[in-house]
Design an enzyme around this catalytic site. Sequence first.
Site, PDB file in Angstrom:
ATOM      1  CE  LYS A 229      -0.391   5.359   7.597  1.00  0.00           C
ATOM      2  NZ  LYS A 229      -1.877   5.608   7.971  1.00  0.00           N
TER       3      LYS A 229
ATOM      4  CG  ASP B 282       5.965   3.611   1.786  1.00  0.00           C
ATOM      5  OD1 ASP B 282       5.998   4.335   3.014  1.00  0.00           O
ATOM      6  OD2 ASP B 282       4.778   3.508   0.844  1.00  0.00           O
TER       7      ASP B 282
ATOM      8  CG  PHE C 180      -2.118   1.130   1.280  1.00  0.00           C
ATOM      9  CD1 PHE C 180      -2.993   1.066   0.437  1.00  0.00           C
ATOM     10  CD2 PHE C 180      -1.874   2.364   1.816  1.00  0.00           C
ATOM     11  CE1 PHE C 180      -4.082   1.998   0.081  1.00  0.00           C
ATOM     12  CE2 PHE C 180      -2.753   3.392   1.648  1.00  0.00           C
ATOM     13  CZ  PHE C 180      -3.794   3.213   0.705  1.00  0.00           C
TER      14      PHE C 180
END
Length: 401
Positions: free
Chosen positions: A252, A223, A138
Amino acid sequence: MTLQETILLDQMYHMNTFGSRTPVQFTHGKGSVLYDSEGRTYIDFLAGIAVNSLGYGHPKLTAAIKSQAERLLHCSNLFYIEAQAKLAKLLSQANKGGKVFFCNSGAEANEAAIKLARKYFYDRGAHKGEILTALNSFHGRTLAALAATGQEKYQKPFSPMPGGFKYLTYNDLNAAKESISDETAAIMIEVIQGEGGVIQGTEEYIRGLEALCREKGLLLIVDEVQTGMGRTGKLFAYEHYGIEPDIVTLAKGLGGGIPIGAVIARGAAADTFEPGSHGSTFGGNPLSCSAALAVTETITENGFLDKAAEKGRLLKDGLNKLKEEFAFVKEVRGCGLMLGMELDQGIQGKKVVGMALEKGFLINCAGQNTLRFVPPLIITEMEIQQLLSALQQIFQQISLS
Ligand SMILES: Cc1ncc(COP(=O)(O)O)c(C=O)c1O
């Protein structure tokens, strides 16, 4: 407003991108505890999906945001920004080198990384544009980040997808070897797949990908949007593998709740972007950088990450004990405070999430029926024990039903 009034407004005026949400409206929090509009309290093992790394009302983060908000919220990147320069230095040092570009989200950080990798080869006269990513990955919801995301279900309604992406079976090094072509520019990988269900890359695989990149002259993009900023017990999850990625993406937890994303590129990749290559109005503004500076300074303080790692071990040990006790717990995975517990398909993970909510604990479900635990890094041992005993009761109730 009451919860019912908010739900009504949401249904009338907000696009239904989140389906029927959990009928809870939080009003405030303290430490790792959240309070809702109906007077209930919850211990948070979700942290806004791995965002609120310092929990709620953290004195240093709150003071940094307040002080910056009183002076200057935003100014254009046409000017120099003190907090931005300081944060870039801190992240570069933590990454053992590199230069930073700031944006506003994980998807944007990955977009920037993709552009950077392509321009890196363009500048060298090699028209390589292909990025290899993993199935079940993702990387975000913007078009290129979605094209990088190896899950057809997210892509289908939005075709045609931007081209130049090829998907690898995760943890299969041979598949990676066989997929590299003359067109390949980079491999982009999560060392632990978060949304995919907290699936850990094996040491052999992640190190093997780095070796492949070095051998073939490709860029390695990690990532770290979900795994970064202390989530796994180290500042960056790639550190567990002893690798040195060329490009790292963050978001995040970086801002502890204030939106900010970042790309760190080292070596020759660090100087790939030049004036006009890329940009963002809000990216790296004074408010978000001041918040991220406070977060980064706090989590890199002596002993902070060791404590987070220790609490992660406590939670993982407790989850493993539950696995021994209940046969429907298939596997416990992850490290630090990014843990997953896969349940047998016969037990609905979503039901467990609902039962935990009833008992005042926030968790969620990711990938294939996997309960995910990503609490604030300041979660206490007592709060961990409380969750474990609530889960024990829930599992007992499920076994008896
Ligand atoms: C590994 C990873 N990359 C990228 C993203 C996208 O981040 P954002 O929602 O901030 O765009 C996510 C979000 O869950 C993620 O887990």
